[in-house]
Write a protein that holds these residues in place. Structure first.
Motif, short mmCIF file in Angstrom:
data_model
loop_
_atom_site.label_atom_id
_atom_site.label_comp_id
_atom_site.label_asym_id
_atom_site.label_seq_id
_atom_site.Cartn_x
_atom_site.Cartn_y
_atom_site.Cartn_z
N PRO A 6 1.07 -1.14 0.09
CA PRO A 6 -0.17 -0.43 -0.59
C PRO A 6 1.19 1.52 -0.26
N PRO B 58 -11.04 1.46 -0.92
CA PRO B 58 -10.61 2.89 -1.73
C PRO B 58 -9.48 2.42 -2.69
N PHE B 59 -8.72 1.91 -2.78
CA PHE B 59 -7.49 1.06 -4.30
C PHE B 59 -8.76 0.96 -5.36
N MET C 240 -7.19 3.78 2.40
CA MET C 240 -6.46 3.16 1.21
C MET C 240 -5.17 2.41 2.00
N TRP D 7 -9.43 -2.25 2.20
CA TRP D 7 -8.39 -1.91 1.63
C TRP D 7 -8.92 -1.62 0.10
#
Length: 244
Positions: A71, A156-157, A89, A153
């Motif tokens: 990330p 948002p990714f 993220m 996560w």
């Protein structure tokens, strides 16, 4: 542009490490060790295939190291386009790592209880098996909780992929659907009796698998394209463009 492509390729390589070690530790090893609802057979397999079981532990540890880096690399790709979403993220991805590492400690406890000669001299076989099964149950519970962040996560990714088009938008859609699928599985198992036996439970995270494998391969091969949804240019630049 060249820097973004290089960062994207590095992120893709790290992503492929996460995927490969995850498949080995979370899919292949359990397929060789776990025996459905037969705890005694599962424990016997852990003892008989202790080398494979420990290899799964090592692979999962490597996966978590790579998942800490991933990330952060993706943040460098997407932050210019939307910093708050890129920060979210990273925060959601990194939060799952301590939970997963705590789970790993329980998995290590299980194999040590069953294979350590020193423990066999001071505890009865039945006691060791009971403690090992409790350790495996704790492993499963921690992984169950960590999977919530493995899904969160991706939201948002996937949104950043969709917004920026740094990689194909279809992958962003799969990532977001996969994130929802992880959450459905977590809360479905918590709230709906028998949910784990449903077809939805079996396939809810399939979009995540397709999206993550596709994203890792695309980034590793092609890198990240220049953002098509970056921050607006400064007013001075706009005024210069408008001059005749």
């Amino acid at each position: 542009m060249a820097m973004q492509q290089r960062t994207g390729r590095l992120a893709g390589a790290v992503y492929l490490v996460v995927i490969a070690t995850g498949i080995f530790s979370l899919a292949y090893v359990p397929s060789r060790i776990s025996v459905g609802d037969d705890p005694a057979a599962t424990l016997a397999n852990v003892t008989a295939q202790a080398g494979l079981f420990r290899a799964g532990i090592a692979a999962f540890a490597l996966e978590q190291i790579a998942f800490l880096l991933l990330p952060l690399l993706l943040y460098r790709v997407f932050a210019a386009a939307h910093r708050p979403a890129a920060t979210l993220m990273v925060a959601l991805a990194v939060t799952g790592v301590p939970i997963a590492l705590a789970a790993l400690a329980h998995r290590l406890d299980a194999v040590n209880l069953l294979t350590d000669p020193a423990l066999a001299r001071v505890l009865a076989a039945g006691q060791l098996q009971m403690l090992a099964m409790a350790a495996l149950k704790s492993w499963s519970s921690h992984i169950f909780l960590a999977s919530m962040f493995w899904g969160l996560w991706l939201l948002p990714f996937g949104w950043l992929v969709w917004r920026t088009r740094a990689i194909p938008r279809a992958l962003g859609v799969l990532l977001m659907l996969g994130g929802v699928g992880y959450l459905l599985n977590v809360f479905g198992e918590l709230l709906i009796p028998g949910y784990a036996a449903t077809v939805l439970s079996d396939y809810a995270t399939l979009p995540a698998s397709l999206g993550e494998i596709g994203s890792g391969l695309w980034l590793a091969l092609f890198g990240a394209r220049a953002s098509m949804a970056g921050p607006p240019p400064p007013a001075s630049a706009l005024s210069r463009r408008e001059r005749p």
